[in-house]
Write a protein that holds these residues in place. Sequence first.
Motif, short mmCIF file in Angstrom:
data_model
loop_
_atom_site.label_atom_id
_atom_site.label_comp_id
_atom_site.label_asym_id
_atom_site.label_seq_id
_atom_site.Cartn_x
_atom_site.Cartn_y
_atom_site.Cartn_z
N MET A 113 26.37 -59.79 29.65
CA MET A 113 25.55 -59.28 28.58
C MET A 113 26.34 -58.19 27.86
N ASP A 114 26.39 -58.29 26.56
CA ASP A 114 27.12 -57.27 25.82
C ASP A 114 26.20 -56.11 25.46
N GLU A 115 26.77 -55.08 24.86
CA GLU A 115 26.02 -53.86 24.56
C GLU A 115 24.83 -54.13 23.65
N GLN A 116 25.05 -54.92 22.61
CA GLN A 116 23.97 -55.18 21.66
C GLN A 116 22.80 -55.89 22.33
N GLN A 117 23.09 -56.89 23.13
CA GLN A 117 22.02 -57.60 23.83
C GLN A 117 21.26 -56.67 24.76
N ALA A 118 21.99 -55.84 25.49
CA ALA A 118 21.35 -54.89 26.41
C ALA A 118 20.46 -53.92 25.65
N LEU A 119 20.94 -53.43 24.52
CA LEU A 119 20.15 -52.49 23.73
C LEU A 119 18.91 -53.14 23.13
N LEU A 120 19.01 -54.40 22.76
CA LEU A 120 17.85 -55.11 22.24
C LEU A 120 16.77 -55.26 23.32
N VAL A 121 17.20 -55.52 24.56
CA VAL A 121 16.25 -55.61 25.67
C VAL A 121 15.61 -54.24 25.92
N ILE A 122 16.42 -53.20 25.92
CA ILE A 122 15.91 -51.84 26.12
C ILE A 122 14.94 -51.47 25.00
N GLN A 123 15.31 -51.78 23.77
CA GLN A 123 14.45 -51.49 22.63
C GLN A 123 13.10 -52.19 22.77
N SER A 124 13.13 -53.43 23.18
CA SER A 124 11.91 -54.18 23.37
C SER A 124 11.03 -53.53 24.44
N ALA A 125 11.63 -53.12 25.54
CA ALA A 125 10.88 -52.47 26.61
C ALA A 125 10.30 -51.13 26.16
N LEU A 126 11.07 -50.36 25.41
CA LEU A 126 10.58 -49.08 24.91
C LEU A 126 9.42 -49.26 23.94
N MET A 127 9.52 -50.27 23.10
CA MET A 127 8.44 -50.52 22.15
C MET A 127 7.19 -51.01 22.86
N LEU A 128 7.34 -51.78 23.92
CA LEU A 128 6.20 -52.20 24.71
C LEU A 128 5.54 -50.99 25.37
N ALA A 129 6.35 -50.09 25.89
CA ALA A 129 5.81 -48.87 26.49
C ALA A 129 5.05 -48.06 25.44
N ARG A 130 5.60 -47.97 24.23
CA ARG A 130 4.91 -47.24 23.16
C ARG A 130 3.57 -47.90 22.83
N ASN A 131 3.54 -49.22 22.82
CA ASN A 131 2.29 -49.93 22.56
C ASN A 131 1.25 -49.61 23.64
N ALA A 171 14.30 -44.55 18.39
CA ALA A 171 15.11 -44.29 17.19
C ALA A 171 16.60 -44.29 17.52
N LYS A 172 16.97 -43.67 18.64
CA LYS A 172 18.38 -43.62 19.03
C LYS A 172 18.93 -45.01 19.33
N VAL A 173 18.17 -45.81 20.05
CA VAL A 173 18.60 -47.17 20.39
C VAL A 173 18.70 -48.01 19.11
N SER A 174 17.72 -47.86 18.22
CA SER A 174 17.73 -48.62 16.97
C SER A 174 18.95 -48.27 16.11
N ARG A 175 19.28 -46.98 16.05
CA ARG A 175 20.47 -46.56 15.29
C ARG A 175 21.74 -47.15 15.88
N ARG A 176 21.83 -47.18 17.20
CA ARG A 176 23.03 -47.74 17.83
C ARG A 176 23.14 -49.24 17.56
N ILE A 177 22.01 -49.94 17.59
CA ILE A 177 22.01 -51.37 17.26
C ILE A 177 22.49 -51.58 15.83
N GLU A 178 22.02 -50.76 14.92
CA GLU A 178 22.46 -50.86 13.52
C GLU A 178 23.95 -50.60 13.39
#
Length: 68
Positions: free
Chosen positions: A1-19, A49-56
């Motif tokens: 798994m590369d960095e972008q894929q890992a960050l997308l999974v983390i982002q998804s988990a963080l957004m679920l937690a926020r929900n 926000a930090k994870v989203s910026r890194r993905i961008e």
Amino acid sequence: MDEQQALLVIQSALMLARNYYETLLFDKLSNSRGYGATIGMDHLNYAIAKVSRRIEQIEDQLEQDEGE
């Protein structure tokens, strides 16, 4: 798994937690403005926000690499 894929999974988990914070905690426990800060919602939003910026940044770099 590369960095972008890992960050997308983390982002998804963080957004679920926020929900969960928004639906379970805010709706049922408290509607006060300071409650989000008390339970760490600000930190969660900061992490998203930090994870989203890194993905961008990664996406921008990939586009630059393709252009060369």
